[in-house]
Design a protein around this motif. Structure first.
Motif, PDB file in Angstrom:
ATOM      1  N   UNK A 306      10.565  -8.625  -3.064  1.00 30.39           N
ATOM      2  CA  UNK A 306       9.309  -9.154  -2.531  1.00 30.39           C
ATOM      3  C   UNK A 306       9.262  -9.047  -1.013  1.00 30.39           C
ATOM      4  N   UNK A 307      10.414  -9.198  -0.356  1.00 33.32           N
ATOM      5  CA  UNK A 307      10.465  -9.054   1.101  1.00 33.32           C
ATOM      6  C   UNK A 307      10.156  -7.622   1.511  1.00 33.32           C
ATOM      7  N   UNK A 308      10.668  -6.660   0.750  1.00 35.43           N
ATOM      8  CA  UNK A 308      10.369  -5.257   1.025  1.00 35.43           C
ATOM      9  C   UNK A 308       8.877  -4.989   0.885  1.00 35.43           C
ATOM     10  N   UNK A 309       8.269  -5.523  -0.169  1.00 33.13           N
ATOM     11  CA  UNK A 309       6.829  -5.341  -0.378  1.00 33.13           C
ATOM     12  C   UNK A 309       6.041  -5.922   0.786  1.00 33.13           C
ATOM     13  N   UNK A 310       6.418  -7.111   1.232  1.00 34.08           N
ATOM     14  CA  UNK A 310       5.735  -7.734   2.375  1.00 34.08           C
ATOM     15  C   UNK A 310       5.809  -6.835   3.606  1.00 34.08           C
ATOM     16  N   UNK A 311       6.985  -6.288   3.865  1.00 35.76           N
ATOM     17  CA  UNK A 311       7.152  -5.452   5.053  1.00 35.76           C
ATOM     18  C   UNK A 311       6.343  -4.164   4.954  1.00 35.76           C
ATOM     19  N   UNK A 312       6.362  -3.537   3.772  1.00 35.32           N
ATOM     20  CA  UNK A 312       5.656  -2.269   3.604  1.00 35.32           C
ATOM     21  C   UNK A 312       4.139  -2.458   3.575  1.00 35.32           C
ATOM     22  N   UNK A 313       3.664  -3.641   3.279  1.00 33.27           N
ATOM     23  CA  UNK A 313       2.223  -3.905   3.360  1.00 33.27           C
ATOM     24  C   UNK A 313       1.784  -4.115   4.807  1.00 33.27           C
ATOM     25  N   UNK A 314       2.746  -4.407   5.678  1.00 35.08           N
ATOM     26  CA  UNK A 314       2.431  -4.634   7.094  1.00 35.08           C
ATOM     27  C   UNK A 314       2.739  -3.418   7.954  1.00 35.08           C
ATOM     28  N   UNK A 315       3.862  -2.761   7.701  1.00 35.99           N
ATOM     29  CA  UNK A 315       4.302  -1.611   8.502  1.00 35.99           C
ATOM     30  C   UNK A 315       4.184  -0.355   7.648  1.00 35.99           C
ATOM     31  N   UNK A 316       3.358   0.586   8.072  1.00 41.05           N
ATOM     32  CA  UNK A 316       3.182   1.837   7.335  1.00 41.05           C
ATOM     33  C   UNK A 316       4.215   2.844   7.819  1.00 41.05           C
ATOM     34  N   UNK A 317       5.167   3.231   6.984  1.00 45.79           N
ATOM     35  CA  UNK A 317       6.199   4.180   7.416  1.00 45.79           C
ATOM     36  C   UNK A 317       5.665   5.605   7.457  1.00 45.79           C
ATOM     37  N   UNK A 318       6.278   6.422   8.279  1.00 46.49           N
ATOM     38  CA  UNK A 318       5.973   7.862   8.262  1.00 46.49           C
ATOM     39  C   UNK A 318       6.938   8.601   7.348  1.00 46.49           C
ATOM     40  N   UNK A 341      -0.141   0.110  -2.040  1.00 43.12           N
ATOM     41  CA  UNK A 341      -0.328   1.556  -2.158  1.00 43.12           C
ATOM     42  C   UNK A 341      -1.079   2.114  -0.956  1.00 43.12           C
ATOM     43  N   UNK A 342      -2.152   1.446  -0.587  1.00 46.34           N
ATOM     44  CA  UNK A 342      -2.987   1.950   0.501  1.00 46.34           C
ATOM     45  C   UNK A 342      -2.221   2.042   1.807  1.00 46.34           C
ATOM     46  N   UNK A 343      -1.471   1.003   2.136  1.00 50.73           N
ATOM     47  CA  UNK A 343      -0.731   1.020   3.411  1.00 50.73           C
ATOM     48  C   UNK A 343       0.472   1.950   3.352  1.00 50.73           C
ATOM     49  N   UNK A 344       1.194   1.921   2.238  1.00 53.73           N
ATOM     50  CA  UNK A 344       2.414   2.716   2.137  1.00 53.73           C
ATOM     51  C   UNK A 344       2.127   4.207   2.274  1.00 53.73           C
ATOM     52  N   UNK A 345       1.102   4.690   1.606  1.00 58.65           N
ATOM     53  CA  UNK A 345       0.809   6.120   1.623  1.00 58.65           C
ATOM     54  C   UNK A 345      -0.048   6.558   2.815  1.00 58.65           C
ATOM     55  N   UNK A 346      -0.507   5.601   3.652  1.00 56.77           N
ATOM     56  CA  UNK A 346      -1.516   5.916   4.654  1.00 56.77           C
ATOM     57  C   UNK A 346      -1.085   6.986   5.647  1.00 56.77           C
ATOM     58  N   UNK A 347       0.160   6.971   6.082  1.00 61.40           N
ATOM     59  CA  UNK A 347       0.612   7.991   7.048  1.00 61.40           C
ATOM     60  C   UNK A 347       1.979   8.562   6.660  1.00 61.40           C
TER      61      UNK A 347
END
Length: 619
Positions: A306-318, A341-347
């Protein structure tokens, strides 16, 4: 039978025609030279670019050119991000380097780090690098999970550290009291222990002429870190990592993942720095290319992801680099959470897996999710390497990484030697990224290299298409794990294990293949209890239930129907009700099984399996 969530479901035909997100990769070609006795040499026709003598030169560069850019970040207690800029990292790293020198640390008295990823850990590593002092990140499990501290004791006796660091004193107190030598300085961030120095005291040291003089002596041969990897039969061995290894390997990565030179990479990463994948590949990628690494304190286990999900919803990785278990957990969360999904795949430019084979169903699911979310496929790449190779050696590109198991071709600067062995091609490697050997274990060092100076990786490879070597290589298992049946038939454990895990998903966590000198192949199965309880919610008796037995029997029969012979047909299996033990060397803290250790430690279980026991969990 319950619905099989883990089985690969072919995406609709129209998804195959979707474009791949544009990403700039380097040329990935190979030339071959065939020698006597079936030996093949393979290398890239492209030369390796120039790289710095020591990796701290990259920190100096970014501190001068992008001083205020985030280098590392970690969640604070209030949920905000504690950020360390490049300028701060350089300044504080040099201050800590001075403090290490003041306390008498040296090449013979290195720094040992017992705790996991955090900003203080990173700064200690940078300080040691500036001062020319080796440091060794040690698996926290050896202090926190182990009951007898045997591995930690072995490591510290081998290292003879001048200083030992633990982020918090209280959780590590028992291990420190049991095995940390009294002549080693002890440093903690908080929860101070008797005789311990606070990390803040190191940070308050002024950098002076001593750190300048020490840093001037650091060169490519200087040992930067010692990474301990479990041996095939027991105690860890310390892999020497030099500045040349790390710097050259990052230049190799930049040559193959060319887009990191266009845009500094952003990573959200949980992988432990005591392993080469995170500590060298991920941290090095960020530092070498001026990127940002957000330390993820989650991990792919229930209650922590759940902590990973929280981080990936806030920080979009390249880029997203992970082990297969991490991608399995991620795929499940992405399917359920549209915002994620939207944030993770954004960039996102690429996904990259290592550490074990990624199952094709998870690969397919991630590709389908990326298409559904952004209308494009996101490349899933892989390669091959080890702690001894810093870690990159082979890279796959967009054509070669068409499915799980493809590992590509050698990176520029790497020579691959393929030696026929028991019907396979054993891989050996040579290049500036290869370790000079093992810390204070000369016998192991001599055994690790052949007469031409190639490091014996222990893995087997095969051509995707020997007539078209540009298509690259496929991982063909570990040489030491393969065995013969009593009929003389060879069993290739790696591919069989990968096929088994894919077929039995999601009910199996891991599997060990048995059958040396036996009449047939059998399996020792570590079940996924959470998945099994969804079939039979009978508490601790779940593995013995009729419902579970029915599911596994049906899957085993289906598996047999797709087998082509005795070498890849599993006749019987046993569901193990005790997890693998870190103290018995059966598993690493990263979750990798030691097949040999499991078979040795559970020899009675193997015998029971081949006797055809009436136990409910033998199938």
């Amino acid at each position: 039978m319950p619905k099989r969530r883990g089985k690969s479901v072919s995406p609709p035909t129209e998804l195959f025609n979707k474009p791949v997100r544009e990403v700039r990769l380097g040329p990935n070609d190979v030339v071959l030279e065939r020698a006597a006795h079936g030996v093949i040499y393979a290398r890239s026709p492209h030369p390796l670019g120039a790289y710095p003598e020591k990796l701290t030169e990259r920190l100096d560069f970014w501190a001068a050119h992008t001083p205020d850019a985030t280098f590392l970040a970690q969640r604070a207690a209030d949920g905000s991000w504690r950020r360390l800029t490049y300028a701060q990292a350089r300044q504080q790293g040099r201050q800590i380097g001075q403090a290490l020198l003041n306390r008498g640390l040296s090449m013979e008295r290195p720094l040992a780090i017992l705790s996991g990823n955090d900003l203080e850990h990173a700064l200690l590593g940078l300080g040691a690098m500036y001062a020319g002092i080796p440091y060794s990140p040690i698996s926290p499990a050896y202090s926190l999970v182990s009951a007898d501290f045997a591995k930690l004791r072995h490591i510290l006796q081998l290292l003879t550290p001048g200083m030992v660091f633990a982020a918090r004193g209280a959780p590590y107190a028992r291990a420190i009291q049991a095995v940390v030598p009294g002549d080693a300085a002890l440093v903690v961030t908080d929860d101070p222990l008797p005789r311990a120095t606070l990390f803040s005291d190191l940070l308050n040291t002024a950098a002076g002429p001593a750190i300048e003089a020490a840093n001037a002596k650091v060169n490519g041969d200087t040992i930067v870190k010692i990474l301990f990897t479990s041996g095939s039969t027991g105690m860890p061995k310390g892999v020497i990592n030099t500045h040349r290894m790390w710097s050259s390997n990052q230049e190799m990565a930049r040559a193959m993942l060319a887009f990191v030179a266009d845009e500094p990479p952003v990573l959200v990463d949980w992988l432990p720095w005591n392993h080469t994948f995170a500590g060298n590949a991920d941290v090095g990628l960020v530092l070498y290319n001026g990127g940002a690494l957000y330390i993820d304190e989650g991990k792919p286990t229930p209650g922590h992801f759940e902590q990973t999900v929280r981080n990936l919803k806030e920080i979009a990785p390249t880029m997203h680099l992970n082990v297969p278990k991490g991608f399995e957990a991620l795929a499940h969360s992405l399917r359920r959470d549209a915002d994620l999904r939207k944030n993770f795949f954004s960039r996102l430019k690429i996904m990259y897996y290592a550490g074990a084979g990624l199952s094709q169903p998870v690969w397919d699911e991630l590709e389908t999710l990326s298409i559904e979310t952004c209308g494009e496929k996101i490349l899933m790449l892989a390669g091959l390497g080890s702690t001894e190779t810093a870690p990159h050696a082979l890279f796959a590109d967009r054509e070669q990484a068409s499915q799980a198991g493809h590992v590509g071709v050698p990176a520029p600067g790497v020579e691959l030697k393929l030696v026929p062995s028991a019907g396979k091609l054993e891989a050996r490697l040579r290049g500036p990224n290869i370790t000079p050997g093992y810390w204070r274990q000369d016998e192991l060092t001599r055994a690790a290299f052949d007469e031409e100076g190639f490091y014996k990786l222990g893995d087997a490879l095969r051509f995707v298409d020997e007539n078209h070597p540009r298509k690259g290589f496929v991982f063909d298992g570990r040489i030491a794990e393969d065995f013969k049946l009593s009929t003389g038939t060879w069993v290739s454990v790696g591919p069989l294990r990968a096929r088994f895990l894919s077929h039995f998903a999601p009910y199996v966590q891991d599997v060990v293949i048995a059958g040396h000198d036996r009449d047939y192949v059998a399996a020792l199965v570590f079940p996924d209890l959470n998945a099994c309880r969804r079939i039979s919610p009978d508490g601790i008796e779940v593995l013995g239930s009729a419902a579970i037995r029915s599911v596994f029997e049906a899957l085993l029969k289906e598996f047999a129907r797709t087998s082509t012979g005795s070498s890849n047909r599993i006749v019987s299996m046993i569901l193990l009700d005790t997890p693998p033990s870190i103290d018995a060397h059966e598993i690493t803290d990263k979750g990798s099984l030691n097949q040999r250790a499991v078979l040795q430690n559970r020899a009675d279980v193997v015998e029971e399996l081949y006797r055809g026991s009436g136990r409910a969990i033998v199938i």
